[in-house]
Design an enzyme around this catalytic site. Structure first.
Site, PDB file in Angstrom:
ATOM      1  N   CYS A  39      -9.693  -3.155 -38.179  1.00 50.61           N
ATOM      2  CA  CYS A  39     -10.003  -3.583 -36.820  1.00 50.61           C
ATOM      3  C   CYS A  39     -10.005  -2.724 -35.844  1.00 50.61           C
ATOM      4  O   CYS A  39     -10.475  -3.074 -34.408  1.00 50.61           O
ATOM      5  CB  CYS A  39      -8.427  -4.303 -36.492  1.00 50.61           C
ATOM      6  SG  CYS A  39      -7.990  -5.746 -37.532  1.00 50.61           S
ATOM      7  N   HIS A  88      -8.438  -4.510 -28.509  1.00 49.17           N
ATOM      8  CA  HIS A  88      -8.648  -5.392 -29.926  1.00 49.17           C
ATOM      9  C   HIS A  88      -7.608  -6.615 -29.486  1.00 49.17           C
ATOM     10  O   HIS A  88      -6.621  -6.500 -29.192  1.00 49.17           O
ATOM     11  CB  HIS A  88      -8.224  -4.553 -30.944  1.00 49.17           C
ATOM     12  CG  HIS A  88      -7.960  -5.285 -32.219  1.00 49.17           C
ATOM     13  ND1 HIS A  88      -9.080  -6.219 -32.764  1.00 49.17           N
ATOM     14  CD2 HIS A  88      -6.943  -5.565 -33.063  1.00 49.17           C
ATOM     15  CE1 HIS A  88      -8.737  -6.974 -33.911  1.00 49.17           C
ATOM     16  NE2 HIS A  88      -7.290  -6.522 -34.104  1.00 49.17           N
ATOM     17  N   ASN A 111      -7.889 -13.136 -34.376  1.00 53.58           N
ATOM     18  CA  ASN A 111      -8.298 -11.836 -34.489  1.00 53.58           C
ATOM     19  C   ASN A 111      -9.530 -11.738 -35.468  1.00 53.58           C
ATOM     20  O   ASN A 111      -9.392 -12.039 -36.620  1.00 53.58           O
ATOM     21  CB  ASN A 111      -7.006 -11.197 -35.267  1.00 53.58           C
ATOM     22  CG  ASN A 111      -7.243  -9.829 -35.586  1.00 53.58           C
ATOM     23  OD1 ASN A 111      -8.264  -9.069 -35.291  1.00 53.58           O
ATOM     24  ND2 ASN A 111      -6.180  -9.134 -36.028  1.00 53.58           N
TER      25      ASN A 111
END
Ligand code: ACO
Length: 321
Positions: free
Chosen positions: A115, A248, A278
Site C-alpha cells: 500500500c 493512503h 482500499n
C-alpha cells in the site's frame, strides 16, 4: 537545480461500484453498518475476470499523459507500483510501455511496497529526475486486489478494491517535490501478507491476503503521524502552509487521526475510501487525480501524500503542485 514536478494525473476504476449491501447479497456474512462504522467504506470496484493491473494502469497512464500535454514518446521512465502484477515477469511497467507504443529510450520497472508502493515509486522517479538522467516519468499505482482476497474471510475481503492511478512527473527548475521520507520495518511482515509463492508449477503456502487488523491499525496511526511530521520538517515549511493531505485510503479512522495530528480539518483531506475501498498502491494517485479533476487541488497549492503497507513499509511526500 533540477526539481521534479507533477505535470498531469490520471486514474481508472473498473466496472460499476459494488456496495456493502451488494457484498451481503453475494453471500458474505457482513453488514453495511459493520463495514461503514469500522472503516468508512461504502463501495469499491472490482475488475472483471481476466482484466489485469497493466490494463487498468494503461488507461490511467493515457489520461495522465493527456493531462500533462505531452506525448507518450516523451516519457523516458515508467515505474509501476503493484503487488498484483499481471505476471511473475515481465514487469507490469514493461506491459504499460508496450501498450503506450514506447519502444526505446525509456526504462520500465515495477516496485513492490504494497500500500506504500506509490510513495516508493514516486521517491524513485523523483531521484532519477533530480539526478538529471531522466526528464519525464510515468509513476503508476495499479492493483487487482480482488484476485488475492479470500472471500471466506470477512475480516479482509470487505476492505479492498481494484483500480489504478498515474502521474507524469517532469524535470523543472522550480519545486515540485520538496521532501520525501521512506521507512520500512520487516519485523512486522506476518501482520499483513500474502504468504504464498509459486514453485514446481504449484502455489505453495497461502495465496490469500492475511492481516492482523488491530496490529496494522495501531502501527499505521503512529507511523503515518510521524512520517507526515518528518516531511514537513525536511521541507522546512510551516505546518500551516499545507493545503491538502492525501493519505493512503485504508480506513477513515486512520485518516482522521492523521489529519488531527497535522492540525488539518477534514475539509483539507482528500478521502475516497468511502467510494474506492482500499486499492493498495493505487489509492493515493486515485485520490490525487479525483481532487485535481474536480478542481479542489489547484496549481500552487501544497500537498502531503502519506502511505503505509505490508512489511511494514511507510513513507510520505511534501509537494508543491
Ligand atoms: N462484518 C461483520 N463482522 C465482522 C467482519 C465483517 N466484515 N469482520 C470481522 N467481523 C467481526 C469479527 O468476527 C469480530 O466478531 P467477534 O467479536 O464476535 O469475534 C468482530 O467483528 C470484531 O473484529 P475485529 O477484528 O476485532 O474488528 P476491529 O474493530 O479490529 O476492526 C478492522 C477490524 C476494520 C480490520 C480494523 O482492525 C482495521 O481497520 N484495521 C486496520 C487495517 C487496515 O486498514 N488494513 C488495510 C490494509 S493495510 C493498509 O492498507 C495499511
Amino acid at each position: 537545480m533540477i526539481f521534479a514536478r507533477i505535470a498531469g494525473t490520471g486514474s481508472h476504476l473498473p466496472g460499476e461500484p459494488v456496495t456493502n449491501d451488494d457484498l451481503v447479497r453475494r453471500g458474505i456474512d457482513t453488514s453495511d453498518e459493520w463495514i461503514t462504522t469500522r472503516t468508512g467504506i461504502r463501495a469499491r470496484h472490482f475488475a472483471a475476470p481476466g482484466v489485469t493491473s497493466s490494463e487498468l494502469a494503461l488507461i490511467a497512464a493515457q489520461q495522465a499523459i493527456e493531462a500533462a500535454g505531452c506525448a507518450a514518446a516523451d516519457i523516458d521512465l515508467i515505474i509501476v507500483a503493484t503487488s498484483t502484477p499481471d505476471f511473475i515477469f515481465p514487469s507490469t511497467a514493461t506491459l504499460v510501455q508496450a501498450g503506450l507504443g514506447i519502444r526505446n529510450n525509456c526504462a520500465a520497472f515495477d516496485v513492490q511496497a504494497v500500500c506504500c508502493g506509490f510513495v516508493y515509486a514516486l521517491a524513485t522517479a523523483e531521484k532519477f529526475i533530480r539526478s538529471g538522467s531522466n526528464q519525464r516519468a510515468l509513476v503508476i499505482g495499479a492493483e487487482v486486489f480482488s484476485r488475492i482476497l479470500d472471500w471466506a474471510d470477512r475480516s479482509t475481503c470487505v476492505l479492498f478494491g481494484d483500480g489504478a492511478g498515474a502521474m507524469v512527473l517532469e524535470a523543472s527548475d522550480k519545486p515540485g517535490v520538496r521532501a520525501m521520507a521512506l521507512h520500512a520495518d520487516g519485523n512486522h511482515h506476518p501482520d499483513l501478507c500474502v504468504p504464498g509463492n509459486v514453485a514446481g508449477g504449484q502455489v505453495t503456502g497461502d495465496p490469500f491476503l492475511r492481516m492482523n487488523g488491530q496490529a496494522v491499525f495501531k502501527f499505521a496511526v503512529k507511523a503515518l503521524d510521524e512520517v507526515a511530521q518528518e516531511v514537513v520538517g525536511l521541507a522546512g515549511v510551516p505546518q500551516e502552509s499545507i493545503d491538502w493531505l492525501i493519505p493512503h485510503q485504508a480506513n477513515i479512522r486512520i485518516i482522521q487521526s492523521s489529519a488531527r495530528r497535522l492540525g488539518l480539518p477534514m475539509e483539507k483531506v482528500v478521502t475516497t475510501v468511502d467510494i474506492h475501498g482500499n486499492t493498495s498502491a493505487a489509492s493515493i494517485p486515485l485520490a490525487l487525480d479525483c481532487a485535481i479533476r474536480d478542481g479542489r487541488i489547484r496549481p500552487g497549492q501544497r500537498i502531503v501524500l502519506e502511505g503505509i503497507g505490508g512489511g511494514f513499509a511507510w513513507g510520505a511526500a511534501l509537494i508543491d503542485f
